[in-house]
Design an enzyme around this catalytic site. Structure first.
Site, mmCIF file in Angstrom:
data_model
loop_
_atom_site.group_PDB
_atom_site.id
_atom_site.type_symbol
_atom_site.label_atom_id
_atom_site.label_comp_id
_atom_site.label_asym_id
_atom_site.label_seq_id
_atom_site.Cartn_x
_atom_site.Cartn_y
_atom_site.Cartn_z
ATOM 1 N N ASP A 1 80.590 1.660 -96.029
ATOM 2 C CA ASP A 1 80.598 0.714 -94.904
ATOM 3 C C ASP A 1 79.722 -0.497 -95.224
ATOM 4 O O ASP A 1 78.537 -0.495 -94.944
ATOM 5 C CB ASP A 1 80.074 1.423 -93.652
ATOM 6 N N ILE B 1 96.453 -1.305 -108.114
ATOM 7 C CA ILE B 1 95.061 -1.760 -108.110
ATOM 8 C C ILE B 1 94.223 -0.670 -108.778
ATOM 9 O O ILE B 1 94.077 0.421 -108.222
ATOM 10 C CB ILE B 1 94.574 -2.029 -106.673
ATOM 11 N N GLU C 1 78.430 -8.602 -89.649
ATOM 12 C CA GLU C 1 79.330 -7.786 -88.830
ATOM 13 C C GLU C 1 78.547 -6.713 -88.099
ATOM 14 O O GLU C 1 78.821 -6.402 -86.932
ATOM 15 C CB GLU C 1 80.416 -7.161 -89.709
#
Length: 449
Positions: A148, A55, A182
């Site tokens: 994050d 990747i 979230e």
């Protein structure tokens, strides 16, 4: 990541029971010379072409740059209910739509605002055996959320795009997800799981979660509940010479928790949040002891400058490794003896064809009607390539034509009816680059009888 950090749980023994794990390949040693003997231990081996591709970390970072630009243009964040979050979802969805995924937006309401989950299904695979991978796409309101959780979101996105580039054909059905809200308490993922009919839940055989994978002072943490998924990740990192630890910074604080709570096996990776790196961890992983894994956790400084490229690269490759391994890899794995050549062969740009040889001996009769030809070629524009299998008698079997395929690399197993060919002899992979500008090489190839 929610404020209490998280830990992954992976009930992967159940994954093994459910048949999620692909058969690991065992092949003859790479010597740089044509293979001359079958790998007798490889009777359950998958072809090299079924291994996960690299990747490119540059691609993952490009997605992070886009998420940063979105946050900058929308008040400095990508939080639930804000314009930056919807723009982030639209960016990811456009990439997946262009890559051939079937995408859908699932809406929910939280804190008086509309939230969005993005679900992307890769065509094919057993619909009763679903492997999911996901990450939350929202940030907190105080910053752009690049580690994050732009990091996990970008890593999952680039893995999904790698599936498309490889035209991967796994045994299991692949589904990728990007969760909303979230940071408000796993709202999006919980909404998805709670609204999944019981019959559909039973089809989901595993969920892999990636939340913060590029922390600037990184650790390498693996979710720990089941030995099989845990081993999948640990084996990958062991191959890099990187030690791992069990993730203990929190428990059930990310989007794997709703899946785990209804009995779906889960797992994942984590590079650390606001806990402090110990001296022992700094000695093992580098970085700074006595400092948080991510000093910008939930802060305005969680920007593209808040990423450790090495951690992002390693974890991104680990995501792909898990997807390729746990999905069963490219259809039913070929069984039989494996003959392999792992020597690199440079392919001249817009030039003459080159060949790589595999010598087969000690067999009787003809080759099978389902001869498996695993091909791995590194090339930035695979549309330039024409690939043939040349039998010992000189007969050519076209594996791939050139065309307007803008993807990179060839990572495919082809099936050839070679039943009219004697099995023993020198088989050749012939590759020609018929277009200008891009240069590549044969990385490896193998025959499975």
């Amino acid at each position: 990541m929610t404020p209490l950090s998280r830990r992954g749980a992976a009930a992967v023994a159940a994954l093994a029971v459910a048949g999620l794990l692909g058969t690991a390949a065992t092949t003859s040693a790479a010597t740089g010379a044509p293979a001359t003997a079958p790998a007798k231990s490889a009777r359950t081996a998958q072809a090299t072409a079924l291994a996960a591709p690299d990747i490119p970390v540059a691609n993952v970072k490009a997605h992070l740059s886009q998420l940063q630009s979105i946050a900058t243009a929308n008040g400095g964040n990508r939080a639930h209910g804000r314009a930056g979050y919807k723009a982030s979802i639209d960016y990811v969805k456009a990439k997946l739509d262009a890559a051939g995924y079937t995408t859908s937006l699932q809406t929910f309401t939280s804190s008086g605002a509309t939230g969005y989950n993005l679900i992307a299904d890769w065509p094919g695979g057993d619909p009763s055996q679903v492997l999911m991978a996901g990450s939350h796409l929202d940030s907190v309101t105080s910053g752009p959320g690049i580690n994050d959780n732009g990091s996990g979101s970008a890593g999952v996105l680039e893995t999904a795009l790698a599936v498309s580039r490889a035209q991967f054909k796994p045994d299991k059905h692949l589904r990728f997800a990007w969760w909303g809200a979230e940071e408000l308490g796993l709202v999006g993922s919980r909404h998805y799981v709670n609204n999944l009919p019981a019959a559909e839940r039973t089809k989901v055989k595993g969920y892999l979660n990636f939340d913060m994978i590029g922390s600037p002072n990184p650790g390498y943490f693996v979710y720990d509940d089941d030995p099989t998924i845990e081993k999948t990740f640990k084996d990958y990192f062991a191959g890099l010479g990187v030690s791992t630890e069990i993730e203990t910074e929190g428990d059930g604080r990310s989007d794997h928790a709703p899946f785990k709570n209804v009995g779906i096996p889960v797992g994942g990776l984590f590079s650390g949040a606001d806990y402090t790196k110990t001296s022992a961890q700094a000695q093992k992983w580098g970085g700074t002891a006595g400092q948080a894994f991510d000093r910008c956790y939930h802060s305005s400084c969680d920007t593209t400058a808040n990423i450790n490229d090495t951690a992002l690269d390693r974890n991104g490759d680990a995501i792909a490794h898990a997807i390729w391994t746990l999905s069963g890899g490219g259809g039913t794995p070929p069984t039989g003896d494996v003959y392999e050549n792992t020597a690199d062969v440079q392919i001249p740009d817009n030039g003459a064809a080159v060949t790589s040889t595999v010598n087969v001996s000690g067999r009787t009769g003809n080759a099978p009607s389902t001869l498996k030809v695993g091909v791995v070629i590194k090339h930035p524009y695979r549309g330039d390539l024409v690939i043939d299998l040349i039998a010992p008698d000189g007969s050519a079997y076209r594996l791939k034509n050139s065309g307007s395929d803008s993807g990179d690399d060839v990572n495919t197993t082809y099936t050839v009816n070679a039943s009219s060919e004697a099995a023993n002899g020198s088989w050749k992979l012939k590759v020609q680059d018929v277009g200008p500008q891009d240069v590549g090489y044969i990385d490896s190839w193998k025959l499975t009888f």
